[in-house]
Motif scaffolding. Structure first.
Motif, short mmCIF file in Angstrom:
data_model
loop_
_atom_site.label_atom_id
_atom_site.label_comp_id
_atom_site.label_asym_id
_atom_site.label_seq_id
_atom_site.Cartn_x
_atom_site.Cartn_y
_atom_site.Cartn_z
N ILE A 123 0.84 -1.21 0.00
CA ILE A 123 0.00 0.00 0.00
C ILE A 123 0.88 1.25 0.00
CG2 ILE A 123 -1.66 1.34 1.35
CD1 ILE A 123 -2.82 -1.36 2.31
N VAL A 124 1.92 1.25 0.82
CA VAL A 124 2.83 2.41 0.87
C VAL A 124 3.49 2.62 -0.49
CG1 VAL A 124 4.97 3.31 1.88
CG2 VAL A 124 3.26 2.20 3.34
N SER A 125 3.91 1.53 -1.15
CA SER A 125 4.53 1.63 -2.47
C SER A 125 3.57 2.23 -3.50
CB SER A 125 5.01 0.25 -2.94
OG SER A 125 6.03 -0.24 -2.11
N ILE A 126 2.31 1.80 -3.43
CA ILE A 126 1.30 2.33 -4.36
C ILE A 126 1.10 3.83 -4.12
CG2 ILE A 126 -1.14 2.26 -4.99
CD1 ILE A 126 -1.04 -0.77 -4.42
N VAL A 127 1.07 4.23 -2.84
CA VAL A 127 0.95 5.66 -2.53
C VAL A 127 2.13 6.42 -3.11
CG1 VAL A 127 1.00 7.36 -0.65
CG2 VAL A 127 -0.41 5.30 -0.43
N GLY A 128 3.33 5.86 -2.98
CA GLY A 128 4.51 6.49 -3.54
C GLY A 128 4.43 6.63 -5.05
N MET A 129 3.89 5.61 -5.71
CA MET A 129 3.73 5.66 -7.17
C MET A 129 2.75 6.75 -7.56
SD MET A 129 5.62 3.49 -8.81
CE MET A 129 4.73 3.35 -10.34
N VAL A 130 1.69 6.91 -6.77
CA VAL A 130 0.71 7.97 -7.06
C VAL A 130 1.35 9.34 -6.93
CG1 VAL A 130 -1.43 9.06 -6.27
CG2 VAL A 130 -1.29 6.56 -6.40
N VAL A 131 2.16 9.54 -5.90
CA VAL A 131 2.88 10.80 -5.72
C VAL A 131 3.85 11.02 -6.88
CG1 VAL A 131 4.50 12.07 -4.26
CG2 VAL A 131 2.67 10.73 -3.21
N LEU A 132 4.54 9.95 -7.27
CA LEU A 132 5.52 10.03 -8.35
C LEU A 132 4.86 10.42 -9.66
CD1 LEU A 132 8.47 9.41 -9.26
CD2 LEU A 132 7.72 7.07 -9.67
N VAL A 133 3.74 9.79 -9.98
CA VAL A 133 3.06 10.04 -11.24
C VAL A 133 2.21 11.31 -11.18
CG1 VAL A 133 1.35 9.11 -12.86
CG2 VAL A 133 3.03 7.60 -11.82
N GLY A 134 1.68 11.62 -9.98
CA GLY A 134 0.78 12.76 -9.83
C GLY A 134 -0.65 12.27 -9.69
N TYR A 135 -1.30 12.58 -8.58
CA TYR A 135 -2.63 12.02 -8.33
C TYR A 135 -3.64 12.47 -9.38
CZ TYR A 135 -4.40 16.46 -6.44
OH TYR A 135 -4.80 17.76 -6.30
N GLN A 136 -3.48 13.70 -9.92
CA GLN A 136 -4.41 14.17 -10.94
C GLN A 136 -4.28 13.33 -12.22
OE1 GLN A 136 -3.35 18.34 -11.17
NE2 GLN A 136 -5.05 18.92 -9.82
N ASN A 137 -3.04 12.98 -12.55
CA ASN A 137 -2.83 12.13 -13.73
C ASN A 137 -3.43 10.75 -13.52
OD1 ASN A 137 -1.41 14.06 -15.21
ND2 ASN A 137 0.52 13.54 -14.21
N VAL A 138 -3.34 10.23 -12.28
CA VAL A 138 -3.93 8.92 -11.98
C VAL A 138 -5.45 8.98 -12.10
CG1 VAL A 138 -4.25 7.16 -10.20
CG2 VAL A 138 -2.01 8.24 -10.50
#
Length: 290
Positions: A123-138
């Protein structure tokens, strides 16, 4: 004297960390660069394997090793394509999510239960990926193709680790690599031909990086990792991916002049923390808390 598996693990890490740098510097089509990584490495192994007749194995093991090679070829092909679209550092980081896939596949396919720490780390890794990509883009599904390709790379990497583990119980690492590289080479050559890539006319510097990929990243790197994988658990081997991200990132700053923005640094750090959590065991966690 048998090489200590943990020493082999560290050595393999150092050798493969240079691969993204060589790819960027070679600047050639993804399938072509991946093919020459495999081909030059296989030529390097060939005399040794012929001299000691290491090619004599059962047909079943041969096909399993070649299957692992095809999976590995898919891994490096998608990784190369990813690095043509995003930085070597970010591509390597996302590719390092393989440990999460190892845990998921082990749970879903092999029916091995994972601890609550594994799921927390995921779950923490997925959160990091969202921050990395940008939550708006997700939310809008506007995710960079390079990120998607690197994610696919991490899946193939995990699958390769799991398949290799089974075959390496019966084969020497050199023998396994001899056949796995045949499977990988055929797959990559076919991909290069289908895409109409150039296969011969390259600059001297590109040939140098092809040879460096083959000898350092492929032969020395994966011989070391295959030796470690023969004696250590798959999850313990895949933890090297964490250090690979850091090592490759430092090399990219030094040799490629790559820089990360604030979101990429924060997101990358969260992903690394999440992956690190997946390797903890509940009893270790209790010791840390106490």
């Amino acid at each position: 004297m048998k090489l200590n598996p943990k020493v082999a693990l560290v050595a393999g890490l150092l050798f493969i960390s240079f691969y993204p740098i060589f790819i960027k510097l070679a600047d050639e089509p993804p399938f072509t660069a991946a093919f020459y990584r495999i081909f030059t490495g296989w030529l390097f192994l060939l005399p040794y394997c012929l001299k000691y007749k290491l090619y004599r194995i059962s047909r079943k093991d041969m096909w399993m090793a070649m299957l692992a090679g095809v999976i590995f070829a898919a891994d490096i092909a998608t990784w190369n394509m990813s690095m043509s679209k995003i930085s070597a550092t970010i591509s390597t980081l996302v590719a390092c999510c393989a440990p999460v896939w190892v845990g998921l596949i082990s749970w879903l396919v092999l029916k091995k239960k994972s601890s609550w720490l594994f799921w927390l780390g995921t779950i923490v890794s997925i959160v990091g990926m969202v921050v990395l990509v940008g939550y708006q883009n997700v939310l809008n599904l506007h995710i960079n193709a390079g990120i998607l390709l690197a994610t696919l790379t991490s899946f193939f990497y995990a699958l390769y680790i799991l398949v290799s583990k089974g075959v390496l119980r019966r084969l020497k690492p050199v023998t396994f690599m001899f056949y796995s590289m045949i499977g990988a080479g055929i797959f990559l050559l076919g991909g290069a031909l289908l895409q109409g890539d150039e296969l011969i006319c390259f600059s001297g510097s590109s040939w140098f990086y092809f040879i460096a990929m083959g000898v350092m990243s492929q032969v020395l790197g994966w011989l070391s990792l295959s030796h470690a994988l023969k004696y250590l658990p798959p999850t313990e081997v895949s933890i090297t991916l964490l250090s690979q991200t850091v090592t490759t990132g430092l090399l990219a700053v030094w040799l490629l002049n790559e820089n990360l923005d604030t979101a990429e640094i924060i997101g990358s750090s969260i992903v690394l923390v999440g992956i690190a959590i997946t390797f903890l065991k509940p009893n270790n966690a209790n010791k840390i808390v106490n």
